[in-house]
Design an enzyme around this catalytic site. Structure first.
Site, PDB file in Angstrom:
ATOM      1  N   LYS A 287       0.864  -1.182   0.000  1.00  0.00           N
ATOM      2  CA  LYS A 287       0.000   0.000   0.000  1.00  0.00           C
ATOM      3  C   LYS A 287       0.895   1.224   0.000  1.00  0.00           C
ATOM      4  CE  LYS A 287      -3.136   0.993   3.395  1.00  0.00           C
ATOM      5  NZ  LYS A 287      -4.406   0.774   4.086  1.00  0.00           N
TER       6      LYS A 287
ATOM      7  N   ASP B  43     -13.549   0.851  12.447  1.00  0.00           N
ATOM      8  CA  ASP B  43     -13.995   0.932  11.066  1.00  0.00           C
ATOM      9  C   ASP B  43     -14.186  -0.463  10.487  1.00  0.00           C
ATOM     10  OD1 ASP B  43     -14.792   2.124   8.764  1.00  0.00           O
ATOM     11  OD2 ASP B  43     -12.791   2.639   8.059  1.00  0.00           O
TER      12      ASP B  43
END
Ligand SMILES: *[C@@H]1O[C@H](CO)[C@@H](O)[C@H](O)[C@H]1NC(C)=O
Ligand SMILES: *[C@@H]1O[C@H](CO)[C@@H](O)[C@H](O)[C@H]1NC(C)=O
Ligand SMILES: *[C@@H]1O[C@H](CO)[C@@H](O)[C@H](O)[C@H]1NC(C)=O
Ligand SMILES: *[C@@H]1O[C@H](CO)[C@@H](O)[C@H](O)[C@H]1NC(C)=O
Length: 744
Positions: free
Chosen positions: A592, A692
């Site tokens: 990422k 989340d």
């Protein structure tokens, strides 16, 4: 043709099995007979770790010498599930020099037969699930130079016999369940360069004999139960660059002898019971990069000799009982990035020399008795993201120069005696997230830049501002994201009760940030040294960024993705893009990476750092595995285990894949998530709240095993502050439902 292809492997297999059985018998009959190359082939084959039919010296990770004897066995990779380590018949490999089985899914104990590998110089069994105690026979490996057993589940104590392994250079036992004391016989390991015993339950005193390990460069004993004083003998370790004794129960004063460690770059003694003054001798450590003495019982003044520490990037003295003035010499520490002097009894003014600290990102002076004005020079610290001067006796105006701080995200000057008007453009600072000006004597009107500001949480309560009542919760009227126009407080309150439970002490967060930084420096350092000293593993994987004993990484990643070419991009997330990279070793990983513009944004940067911080604390089979990371201006990426099946969300949306994910598999997915959450909430040292959880953040591997991912907004729950208000930075975004979910 076709049939012979089908038949031949079967024939081979049968032959193999029979040979294997014959072998077992002969081994049993003549255990003492010297082994041969054929014995070695059979011993390798019988592990079931290879199924190639070629000559064993050609197998992956098997290396032989000219006489055809096995000298190295090198296997690694998290897809492997090798099972019991005892499947390898150690006595068959008298020529073995290197045994490297890292991250291979090994379990069981370390068999005492390991003591028969008398030629061994390199042993790595790190990142497996090995249990049991360290076998005494380990001490018979007197040729051993590198011993890596970190991140397993080993228990029991470290046998004093280890002191016989005179050739040891690297000794890594971090992250196990070891108990007992550090044997004094360690003093005989005079070749040792790295000693890592952190994250265990080791108790007792630090033996003074440690002073005999003259070559020691890194001594890492944090996160244990050590007590007693820091032995002054530590001052004899002239080569020491890293000394980490944080999170123990150490008492007594900091020995001035530490000032003799001229090469020291990182000194972290935080969270202990150290008392007395800080020895001024620490000011002699010119190479010091990180100095963290926070959360002890230190008294006295900040030595002015600290002005010599011009290489310091991080200084934490917070959470002590330091008194006196802040020496203006601190302004000489030009490289400072994190400065935390909060929660002490410091008095006097904020020296204007702080304006010279132009690299500063975070400045915390909270909870002292500082008076005088906010120096206008603060406006020179252009990179400042976090400024906390709250709960002091600061008076005067808010200097207009504060508007120069375009990156400022967190400003807390609450609970002071600050008067005058609010600078009219204060609400226009683009990065502002949390600005607390409450509990002061501010007057005048609230500037439109603030009342029109939708993205910042402003607390202006308890001032003399016009048109403003003194009720503290009125402040939230200016936070449209939170209580969206609702004047009645009951609704807000209810929400707060939920929020109340999730409390983050900001200083903890900052501390963690500093810890990440320290961690990065340290890991980089180790890598550098490792590169020089270990050249054995060819085309190594990239885990050296993260791990201690790997080699080459960065270069491999850049090559594998042709410097992050778009053709390797497999998706973009909330922030950053995800790339698939196949390393020279064949291993596939996911990367990422932040986009250029995202790197400028402190929120993204923070998410990245947060993710590193969280994932480096936790290891669980259902939590995304972070292999490594690089957080540096020029390389900003995280390296994860590659998840073949992508996210649960995508899988459920795809008609074909959704069918593949039948009910039994779905139950498994749910179980996996539940396990991960339960671990995060109950079993981790400090509970972690993800905040989340959604099907987007559940990833599936090839076996449809679920992994909780994306810890960008996760937080640690500090059990000591559970009745304060929430301060988490993303007010407007936390759905109450989600919070509820996260808490149960
Ligand atoms: C064994 O061989 C099969 C195919 O013949 C292959 O798919 C598998 O990955 C091999 N296993 C190991 C451990 O090499
Ligand atoms: C170490 O080696 C010696 C000599 O070969 C042997 O007698 C002893 O049993 C071994 N120790 C252990 C603990 O295996
Ligand atoms: C260190 O080695 C010496 C000589 O080999 C031995 O006599 C001594 O007991 C050892 N010291 C410790 C603390 O084990
Ligand atoms: C602002 O600071 C005051 C005093 O330090 C504190 O009581 C209050 O909770 C803070 N406001 C917010 C919204 O955090």
């Amino acid at each position: 043709m076709a049939s012979s292809i089908i038949i031949s492997p079967a024939v081979v297999e049968v032959t193999t099995t029979s040979i294997m059985m014959i072998m077992l018998f002969s081994l049993a009959n003549a255990i003492s007979s010297p082994s041969s190359s054929t014995d070695e082939a059979e011993a390798l084959r019988s592990t079931g770790w290879w199924n190639s039919t070629s000559a064993h010296c050609d197998w992956d990770g098997v290396y032989c010498n000219e006489a055809g004897r096995v000298t190295q066995i090198v296997l690694y990779g998290s897809e492997k599930e090798l099972g019991e380590l005892s499947k390898l018949e150690f006595s068959s490999f008298p020529s073995l020099v290197e045994l490297y089985l890292r991250d291979c899914g090994l379990n069981g104990t370390i068999p005492h037969q390991i003591g028969t590998l008398t030629q061994l110089t390199y042993l790595s069994l790190s990142r497996n699930n090995l249990t049991g105690e360290l076998p005494l026979s380990l001490a018979n490996l007197t040729q051993l130079e590198y011993l890596f057993l970190y991140s397993n589940r080993l228990h029991g104590s470290i046998p004093p016999e280890i002191g016989k392994m005179k050739n040891l250079i690297n000794f890594f036992l971090s992250d196990n369940n070891l108990t007992g004391v550090i044997p004094s016989s360690f003093g005989n390991l005079t070749n040792l360069i790295y000693l890592y015993l952190d994250t265990n339950q080791i108790s007792g005193f630090i033996p003074p004999q440690i002073g005999k390990m003259k070559n020691l460069v890194s001594l890492e004993l944090s996160y244990n139960g050590l007590h007693g004083p820091i032995p002054p003998e530590i001052g004899k370790l002239k080569n020491l660059e890293l000394l980490e004794l944080s999170y123990n129960g150490l008492h007594g004063t900091i020995p001035p002898e530490i000032g003799k460690l001229k090469n020291l770059e990182s000194l972290e003694l935080f969270y202990n019971g150290l008392h007395g003054p800080i020895p001024p001798e620490i000011g002699k450590l010119k190479n010091l990069n990180i100095l963290n003495l926070g959360y002890n019982n230190l008294i006295g003044v900040i030595p002015s000799s600290f002005g010599n520490l011009t290489n310091l990037t991080s200084l934490t003295l917070g959470g002590n009982q330091m008194s006196g003035f802040i020496p203006s010499e601190i302004g000489k520490m030009k490289n400072m990035i994190f400065l935390n002097l909060g929660y002490n009894s410091l008095a006097g003014v904020i020296p204007s020399s702080f304006g010279n600290l132009t690299n500063l990102i975070s400045l915390i002076l909270r909870g002292n008795q500082i008076n005088g004005f906010i120096p206008p020079e603060i406006g020179y610290i252009l990179d400042l993201l976090y400024l906390d001067l709250s709960t002091n006796q600061i008076s005067g105006f808010i200097p207009e120069e504060i508007l120069n701080l375009k990156k400022l995200g967190h400003l807390d000057i609450s609970n002071n005696l600050i008067s005058g008007r609010i600078p009219s453009e204060l609400g226009n600072l683009k990065e502002a997230k949390y600005f607390n000006l409450s509990h002061n004597n501010l007057s005048g009107t609230i500037p439109p830049s603030i009342s029109n500001n939708m993205w910042t949480l402003f607390d202006l309560s308890h001032n003399q501002l016009e048109g403003q009542s003194t009720a503290p919760l009125e402040a939230f009227n200016h936070n449209k994201g939170l209580c969206d126009g609702i004047k009645g407080l009951s609704h807000c309150k209810k929400r707060h009760q939920i929020i109340l439970i999730i409390v983050i002490s900001l200083s903890t967060t900052l501390l963690l940030l500093v810890a990440v930084l320290g961690f990065l420096f340290r890991k980089q350092k180790i890598r550098k040294n490792q590169l020089a000293k270990t050249t054995k593993v060819k085309n190594g994987d990239m885990f050296s960024i993260w791990d201690y004993d790997g080699v080459i990484a960065y270069q491999d990643i850049i090559q594998a993705t042709e410097d992050f070419d778009i053709k390797y991009c497999i998706g973009t997330g909330g922030y950053g893009s995800v790339y698939r990279a196949q390393l020279p070793s064949g291993k596939v990983v996911a990367l990422k990476k932040l986009h250029g513009w995202e790197r400028e944004d402190p929120t993204y940067l923070k998410s990245f750092e947060n993710e590193v911080q969280m994932l480096s604390r936790i290891q669980h089979r259902n939590i995304m595995k972070l292999h490594g990371f690089c957080l540096h201006n020029r390389c900003m990426f995280l390296v994860y285990k590659y998840m073949e099946k992508g996210s649960l969300y995508c899988m459920l949306r795809d008609e074909v894949e959704a069918v593949e994910l039948d009910w039994i598999k779905r139950v498994n997915v749910v179980k996996g998530i539940a396990n991960a959450l339960s671990y995060m909430h109950h079993d981790s040292t400090l509970p972690i709240i993800h905040r989340d959880i959604s099907s987007n953040n559940i990833l599936l591997d090839s076996k449809l095993e679920a992994f909780v991912a994306d810890f960008g907004t996760a937080r640690l729950l500090d059990p000591d502050s559970s009745n304060q208000t929430l301060l988490a930075g993303t007010y407007g975004y936390i759905a109450p439902g989600k919070l509820y979910y996260n808490l149960h």
